[in-house]
Scaffold this active site. Structure first.
Site, short mmCIF file in Angstrom:
data_model
loop_
_atom_site.label_atom_id
_atom_site.label_comp_id
_atom_site.label_asym_id
_atom_site.label_seq_id
_atom_site.Cartn_x
_atom_site.Cartn_y
_atom_site.Cartn_z
N ASP A 414 9.28 -52.56 -0.31
CA ASP A 414 9.05 -51.00 -0.72
C ASP A 414 7.52 -50.98 -1.22
O ASP A 414 6.83 -52.19 -1.23
CB ASP A 414 10.06 -50.81 -1.97
CG ASP A 414 10.09 -49.31 -2.23
OD1 ASP A 414 9.62 -48.48 -1.32
OD2 ASP A 414 11.04 -48.84 -2.65
N GLU A 463 11.77 -46.35 6.34
CA GLU A 463 11.64 -45.03 5.71
C GLU A 463 10.60 -44.21 6.31
O GLU A 463 10.82 -43.75 7.40
CB GLU A 463 11.31 -45.05 4.23
CG GLU A 463 11.59 -44.01 3.36
CD GLU A 463 11.33 -43.95 1.98
OE1 GLU A 463 12.03 -43.30 1.38
OE2 GLU A 463 10.56 -44.82 1.61
N GLU A 469 16.37 -39.58 -1.47
CA GLU A 469 15.95 -39.82 -3.20
C GLU A 469 15.50 -38.67 -3.70
O GLU A 469 15.34 -38.51 -4.79
CB GLU A 469 15.08 -41.14 -2.93
CG GLU A 469 13.69 -40.95 -2.46
CD GLU A 469 12.92 -42.19 -2.36
OE1 GLU A 469 13.51 -43.20 -2.38
OE2 GLU A 469 11.67 -42.10 -1.99
#
Length: 662
Positions: A414, A463, A469
């Site tokens: 991430d 992503e 989210e």
């Protein structure tokens, strides 16, 4: 000036014009079906233009590579040869929306004096080009000229960069709703990232993409001087960087060079591609990025398994009716494993907090990772662990072998948030080392996929999308976005949207909540996303407690595969609605979704082989407009060729699992 000298001057000028005209060369290339025409002019500038069935799509647009030495590859190109070739092959896909991809195109290669050239390809649904060089030593690329000039001030769907990480340009999460604007309305002093879509009229759409992006910066676009087109923009090469940005864990360049790439002299550069559709639905089943990507570099892919994953972060590990304190601890993740095993879910993800952020080998003492992994093995559930990109880039040589030996299945990586040359190269390096250790990779907080998932099939997630989210903190029109991205962002490849929210509400009842978040739209909209969205590593965003309370929906959701053998686009209109069918083995799955506008679709089941079928259907309940959790399950008998009416509530969905009965 007397008449004699005037005549001589005119003759010299005419001769000069004729000489220049003789230096210009033009080339034409058509798609295999003859519908797309590519025209090239090689004179002072190398320019390309595109027509589709007689309609001008791209008018002359210059392309070039500028070297640090001042040489410009493409300007005043001296063509040595221009061979053409045809291709008609089949690509065997791995963990994709289909198992085989027809790969048919016509190709023209301009070999230029100076040991460089440009390859152009025309497919039946796309056009692409790439530069290549065949030089010794190192090349420094000062800039790349990539113009895309349209014929008019068309409407477009453009993701504009907005969340500047560390306050710096070229640092972004690559998550944005689409600006639905005319090209001339492109915001000043802004950049957009790819893919983006342009409506060129006559029901035709064009999507701008790039593919095979390796050891080179990603392409942004800005409005060019015509006001009706784009120019490529690229992050300058980072020379120095400091930790900062989101949570202090982004690596933010503090000094950049005056060039974009430093690379080997013999190489191929990224593909620049345009996908062209006559019907919006055709974009749902386009394979151009897979076709242009480099083939797999992993000899044995048998260990790479796609699948769903129970995920802890979205609902903040909020589980109940258990005899332990839920949190970042061993008992919680054993509970997640028990849930995954009971529902035939292949993985769990342990998100942030299991380790030190900077040192992946320092494990949080509140949990026993080895015990969790071993427990997962007993239950046939794999464990994937989360990490910051910076920590991975600094410590993967030591950490990957340790966690592979422990039995961890992979890493969710991430806060990458850049796509300059250094980061793009890093993602390839990580994928390779992970493959060497038989580890899966899910790139979160990353730029869009460009084919790395074909080159290294252990990369099973990306992503680069404004995912679920965002419902934790933002009040935005996500239902419109979720019926836009299948036609635009999903063209680039898989997207880790993290579907599966079961607290479903309409716009009036929505509010941002952190620990037990809501999702806009209906329950069936969330279920349909598992069919519509391409996600080989498909997260189950909500918590096990919620899923257990809603076991009927959970049973249906967990039966939907993460990859498929065949895809059929049924219907759709960008930002309005989408419907498609996918096959896994002998079972078909159909998903349909709409924006906030309620609508009735008629789905054509002619894609089914002859015979009768039983369809397990989940559809919006009669009161889904008031309570998004309202749904109805029914079992239908459907025959091949049937026309089935489908009623969608605002923000709604319809989803079916179809098996042949005779």
């Amino acid at each position: 000036m007397n008449a004699k000298y005037g005549s001589i001057l005119m003759l010299l000028l005419a001769s000069s014009t004729l000489l220049n005209a003789q230096k210009s060369k033009s080339y034409d290339l058509k798609s295999p079906d003859g519908n797309i025409s590519l025209h090239l002019e090689a004179a002072d500038k190398l320019q390309w233009s595109v027509m589709h069935k007689g309609q001008s799509i791209i008018i002359p647009s210059a392309i070039s590579l500028q070297l640090e030495s001042g040489e410009v590859l493409g300007d005043k190109a001296r063509i040595v040869s221009a061979p053409m070739q045809k291709a008609n092959a089949t690509i065997q896909a791995i963990n994709y929306k289909k198992t085989s991809i027809p790969d048919q195109y016509n190709q023209l290669t301009l070999n230029c004096k100076g040991d460089y050239g440009v390859i152009f390809r025309v497919y039946n649904d796309a056009v692409a080009y790439r530069f290549f060089t065949r030089r010794k030593g190192e090349l420094v690329i000062k800039a790349e000229e990539a113009m895309i000039n349209f014929t008019d001030d068309h409407k477009a769907f453009i993701p504009i960069q907005w969340d500047y990480r560390g306050g710096q340009n070229f640092n972004s999460s690559f998550e944005a709703l689409y600006h639905e604007i005319k090209l001339s309305q492109f915001p000043k002093d802004s950049l957009a990232f790819l893919p983006l879509l342009v409506d060129v009229g006559q029901n035709k759409k064009v999507v701008l993409l790039e593919a095979d992006l390796e050891d080179y910066p990603g392409m942004y676009v800005d409005l060019n001087q015509t006001g009706k087109g784009f120019k490529g923009v690229y992050a300058p090469y980072p020379l120095e960087a400091q930790l900062g940005g989101s949570g202090g864990m982004n690596l933010i360049p503090s000094k950049r060079a005056d060039y974009i790439a430093k690379t080997t002299g013999t190489r191929s550069f990224p593909w620049r591609a345009l996908a062209i559709s006559e019907q919006d639905k055709d974009l749902l089943n386009n394979d151009i990025v897979q076709k242009l990507a480099a083939p797999s570099r992993i000899a044995d892919v048998s260990w790479i398994e796609a699948g769903q994953a129970a995920w802890d972060w979205w609902s903040s590990r909020t589980i109940s009716h258990v005899d332990f304190k839920a949190g970042n601890n061993t008992q919680t993740y054993k509970y997640y494993i028990d849930f995954a095993a009971a529902n035939h879910v292949k993985y769990i993800v342990i998100d942030a907090g299991w380790s030190d952020r900077m040192d992946l080998l320092k494990i949080n003492p509140a949990l026993n990772l080895q015990e969790i992994v071993d427990y997962g093995k007993l239950k046939n559930v794999g464990v994937v662990i989360w990490a910051y990109w910076y920590a991975v880039s600094q410590g993967m040589d030591k950490a990957f072998p340790v966690y592979a030996k422990m039995g961890v299945k992979g890493f969710k990586i991430d806060f990458i948030d850049r796509d300059d040359q250094v980061v793009v190269k890093s993602l390839y390096d990580i994928a390779k080392l992970a493959a060497d250790n038989k580890l899966l990779v899910d790139y979160h907080g990353a730029f869009k996929p460009t084919g790395l998932q074909r080159t290294y099939p252990n990369v099973i997630g990306y992503e680069g999308v404004k995912g679920l989210e965002n419902f934790k903190w933002a009040n935005e029109d996500q239902p419109r976005y979720t019926v836009s991205i299948p036609f635009i962002r999903m063209m680039a490849g898989p997207m880790d949207y993290t579907s599966g929210a079961f607290r479903n509400v309409n716009q009036a009842n929505f509010r941002p909540i952190n620990n037990l978040p809501m999702a806009k739209g209906t329950r069936c909209n969330q279920l349909a996303q598992f069919v519509v969205f391409e996600a080989p590593f498909q997260m189950l965003s909500d918590n096990p407690t919620t899923y257990i309370k809603e076991q009927e929906c959970t049973d249906f959701m967990t039966k939907i595969p993460a990859t498929f053998d065949e895809t059929v686009a049924l219907d759709g209109k960008v930002a309005e609605y989408v419907a498609l069918a996918r096959r896994k083995g002998d079972t078909w799955f159909v998903g349909a979704m709409t924006n906030w506008t309620p609508r009735e679709l008629t789905l054509d089941f002619s894609f089914l082989p002859s015979g009768n079928y039983e369809a397990e259907v989940f559809k919006d309940g009669l009161n889904a407009d008031r309570d998004g959790t309202d749904y109805k399950k029914e079992v239908l008998t459907i025959s091949s060729g049937a026309k089935v009416p489908v009623q969608l509530s605002g923000g709604g969905g319809w989803v079916a699992r179809i098996k042949k009965v005779n």
